[in-house]
Design an enzyme around this catalytic site. Structure first.
Site, PDB file in Angstrom:
ATOM      1  N   CYS A 117       0.825  -1.212   0.000  1.00  8.83           N
ATOM      2  CA  CYS A 117       0.000   0.000   0.000  1.00  8.83           C
ATOM      3  C   CYS A 117       0.856   1.258   0.000  1.00  8.83           C
ATOM      4  O   CYS A 117       0.647   2.168  -0.799  1.00  8.83           O
ATOM      5  CB  CYS A 117      -0.930  -0.005   1.211  1.00  8.83           C
TER       6      CYS A 117
ATOM      7  N   CYS B 268      -1.570   1.760  -3.015  1.00 11.90           N
ATOM      8  CA  CYS B 268      -2.561   2.829  -2.780  1.00 11.90           C
ATOM      9  C   CYS B 268      -1.974   4.237  -2.709  1.00 11.90           C
ATOM     10  O   CYS B 268      -2.496   5.157  -3.336  1.00 11.90           O
ATOM     11  CB  CYS B 268      -3.293   2.598  -1.455  1.00 11.90           C
TER      12      CYS B 268
ATOM     13  N   LYS C 187      -0.125   5.499  -5.931  1.00 15.01           N
ATOM     14  CA  LYS C 187      -1.184   5.535  -6.959  1.00 15.01           C
ATOM     15  C   LYS C 187      -2.070   6.763  -6.772  1.00 15.01           C
ATOM     16  O   LYS C 187      -2.373   7.482  -7.722  1.00 15.01           O
ATOM     17  CB  LYS C 187      -1.987   4.235  -6.877  1.00 15.01           C
TER      18      LYS C 187
ATOM     19  N   GLY D  19      -6.307  -6.573 -18.206  1.00 16.15           N
ATOM     20  CA  GLY D  19      -7.181  -6.754 -17.049  1.00 16.15           C
ATOM     21  C   GLY D  19      -8.255  -5.679 -17.042  1.00 16.15           C
ATOM     22  O   GLY D  19      -8.145  -4.663 -17.741  1.00 16.15           O
TER      23      GLY D  19
ATOM     24  N   TYR E  43      -9.501  -3.210 -10.620  1.00 21.11           N
ATOM     25  CA  TYR E  43      -9.123  -1.961  -9.949  1.00 21.11           C
ATOM     26  C   TYR E  43      -7.928  -1.298 -10.630  1.00 21.11           C
ATOM     27  O   TYR E  43      -7.990  -0.147 -11.055  1.00 21.11           O
ATOM     28  CB  TYR E  43      -8.692  -2.248  -8.507  1.00 21.11           C
TER      29      TYR E  43
ATOM     30  N   ALA F 245      -6.306  -1.887 -13.387  1.00 20.08           N
ATOM     31  CA  ALA F 245      -6.437  -1.600 -14.821  1.00 20.08           C
ATOM     32  C   ALA F 245      -7.186  -0.285 -15.037  1.00 20.08           C
ATOM     33  O   ALA F 245      -6.732   0.589 -15.784  1.00 20.08           O
ATOM     34  CB  ALA F 245      -7.162  -2.749 -15.520  1.00 20.08           C
TER      35      ALA F 245
ATOM     36  N   GLU G 198      -7.817   2.150 -12.876  1.00 29.69           N
ATOM     37  CA  GLU G 198      -7.157   3.314 -12.271  1.00 29.69           C
ATOM     38  C   GLU G 198      -6.014   3.799 -13.153  1.00 29.69           C
ATOM     39  O   GLU G 198      -5.878   5.003 -13.428  1.00 29.69           O
ATOM     40  CB  GLU G 198      -6.663   2.963 -10.862  1.00 29.69           C
TER      41      GLU G 198
ATOM     42  N   HIS H 192     -26.698  22.438   0.543  1.00 30.18           N
ATOM     43  CA  HIS H 192     -26.781  22.941  -0.815  1.00 30.18           C
ATOM     44  C   HIS H 192     -25.780  24.066  -1.059  1.00 30.18           C
ATOM     45  O   HIS H 192     -25.582  24.896  -0.173  1.00 30.18           O
ATOM     46  CB  HIS H 192     -28.208  23.470  -1.040  1.00 30.18           C
TER      47      HIS H 192
ATOM     48  N   GLU I 237     -25.586  16.202  -1.671  1.00 31.58           N
ATOM     49  CA  GLU I 237     -26.994  16.421  -1.305  1.00 31.58           C
ATOM     50  C   GLU I 237     -27.924  15.494  -2.090  1.00 31.58           C
ATOM     51  O   GLU I 237     -29.041  15.217  -1.666  1.00 31.58           O
ATOM     52  CB  GLU I 237     -27.407  17.883  -1.497  1.00 31.58           C
TER      53      GLU I 237
END
Ligand code: NDP
Length: 448
Positions: free
Chosen positions: A43, A48, A51, A175, A178, A180, A182, A437, A442
């Site tokens: 990671c 992660c 990335k 592939g 995930y 591929a 990303e 808002h 929302e």
């Protein structure tokens, strides 16, 4: 303790192993951890974290373009891959230092070498040193799977992608999961020509079909090419270093880089598991019970090496539960129900709970609410992509059983909404909340 050098020996200093080591040591255990590569694991070092930093970098492509519609006089900009790459790698070094420090501050002994299990309470290090421990925890992670066919060795994986010398002009991504999707987004935003090749026509299996279709449609509009029902036949390196990739059902394609994103395999080979009787499941992952204990009493495992849910926060929870249970006097088990997940594609996807298909199969009666809208910023920017939010409710009780989103900042929004879904709230509870808002979030309390 006298028979042992350590109370706990952990193999692998990734997300799960680091948390388990640190917490066990904090509870007073004498702990050692062996890491053959870099402290931090997939990671932090090659997953992660770097990335996500590339995702931020990629986003500037759209932001700079959109800025003109918001009145900014942006001159033509040039992207410099080595600058981003080196800055990202420097941040990885920083985090590697912090993780190492975190272990050292808690008194954990770190062996920067490979460890093999040589007995139920014994580990042998690559240097030949033999260490005895009352408990062994395997947190060795997983590695990218590369399909075997002639020339597949010319491709790279997510291990190498962060270190590319130059930005490839043409990339083939193998592939449809995930990694591929990303990296298809990342390379496409950087200006590479991206072709995603998958063995079926289903990308991101497991995610809601409508959300997946939306990503496919937006990705194609952005210029990413998809080739489906393709099996790789060979990759040939040509005189100019380019790669000629042949596959079934499609013409050969010439690219500068092939990135395999075809799943990850648990790191169970060469650990000595068979010598002590640690059993693997049919997918080659370590079999564990709900307390992370393997088929050998003194040996436990957490994280990707057990292939339960291959996500960092899950490995961290498993490491924490292990430490709490064995050394903290607070026994508990990880709750795998309602784990949120995200794909950092362009735009990102985020999801928690059941898809519409799963809910229909499991519950029979379901109610589905959707909002299909163009984010305010996209409207002014003249960007035509639409966001999609989808809420799946139990048709009888009204309880929200699934939430699926694609659109700007979807993961940031879903993390908060996942609390409500995990808590078992109903659609009425969402409706009773006044909208904030103007936001995209929302839409969650205005779903029809
Ligand atoms: P995924 O499991 O997400 O996707 C693998 C893809 O490769 C699928 O499309 C699969 O097809 C295909 N595939 C598998 N085997 C072969 C093969 N032999 N030949 C051709 N195609 C094949 O894996 P990734 O590698 O993308 O990521 C690994 C894991 O890492 C993920 O499962 C996820 O847990 C984690 N991860 C999480 C991220 C996040 O949370 N944002 C980001 C990146 C990774 P099919 O669908 O037909 O099986």
């Amino acid at each position: 303790m006298s028979d042992y050098d350590f109370d706990l020996f952990v193999i692998g200093a990734g997300s799960g192993g680091t948390r388990a080591s640190r917490m066990s040591a904090a509870y007073g255990a004498k702990v050692a951890v062996a890491e053959e590569y870099r402290v931090g694991g997939t990671c932090v070092i090659r997953g992660c974290v770097p990335k996500k930093l590339l995702i931020f970098g990629a986003h500037f492509a759209e932001d700079l373009k959109d800025a003109r519609r918001f009145g900014w006089d942006v001159p033509d900009c040039r992207f410099d891959w080595p600058t981003l790459r080196d800055n990202v790698l420097a941040d990885v070094d920083r985090l590697n230092g912090l993780y190492t420090q975190g272990l050292e501050n808690n008194g954990v002994t770190i062996f920067h070498e490979r460890a093999t299990i040589t007995g139920p309470n014994e580990v042998t290090l690559a240097s030949g040193k033999v260490v005895r421990a009352k408990t062994i925890l395997i947190a060795a992670g997983a590695h990218p799977h590369v399909p075997s066919f002639p020339g597949s060795e010319h491709g790279i994986t997510s291990n190498e992608v962060f270190h590319l010398e130059t930005l490839p002009k043409r990339v083939l991504i193998a592939g449809g999961g995930y990694i591929a999707n990303e990296f298809a987004g990342i390379f496409n935003e950087f200006g590479s020509k991206v072709t995603l090749v998958n063995r079926t026509d289903v990308i991101l299996r497991g995610y809601d079909a409508q959300v997946r279709d939306r990503l496919l449609q937006i990705s194609m509009t952005k210029g990413i090419e998809f080739r489906f029902f393709a099996e790789f036949e060979k990759i040939e390196k040509q005189a100019d270093e380019s790669l000629l990739v042949s596959m079934s059902g499609h013409d050969p394609i010439e690219v500068d880089c092939v990135l395999f994103a075809t799943g990850r395999v648990p790191n169970t080979k060469g650990l000595g598991l068979e010598t002590v009787g640690v059993e693997l499941n049919e997918r080659g992952a370590i079999k564990v019970d709900a307390d992370n204990r393997s088929t050998v009493e003194s040996i436990y495992a957490v994280g990707d090496v057990t292939d339960r849910v291959q996500l960092t926060p899950v490995a961290i929870r498993e490491g924490q539960a292990f430490a709490d249970t064995l050394f903290g006097g607070k026994p508990h088990q990880v709750d795998y129900h309602c784990i949120p997940s995200a794909v950092f594609s362009h735009p990102p996807i985020a999801s928690v709970g059941m898809t519409e298909g799963e809910a229909r199969n499991k519950l029979g009666s379901v109610k589905v609410y959707t909002s299909d809208f163009r984010a305010m910023k996209n409207v002014l920017a003249g960007r035509h992509e639409r966001a999609l939010y989808k809420m799946i409710c139990d048709g009888v009780t009204g309880r929200v059983v699934g939430l699926h989103m694609i659109g700007p900042d979807a993961p940031e929004i879903l993390q908060a909404a996942a609390v409500a879904v995990k808590a078992g709230l109903t659609k009425d509870a969402f409706d009773a909340t006044v909208a904030l808002h103007p936001t995209m979030a929302e839409e969650l309390v205005l779903l029809k």
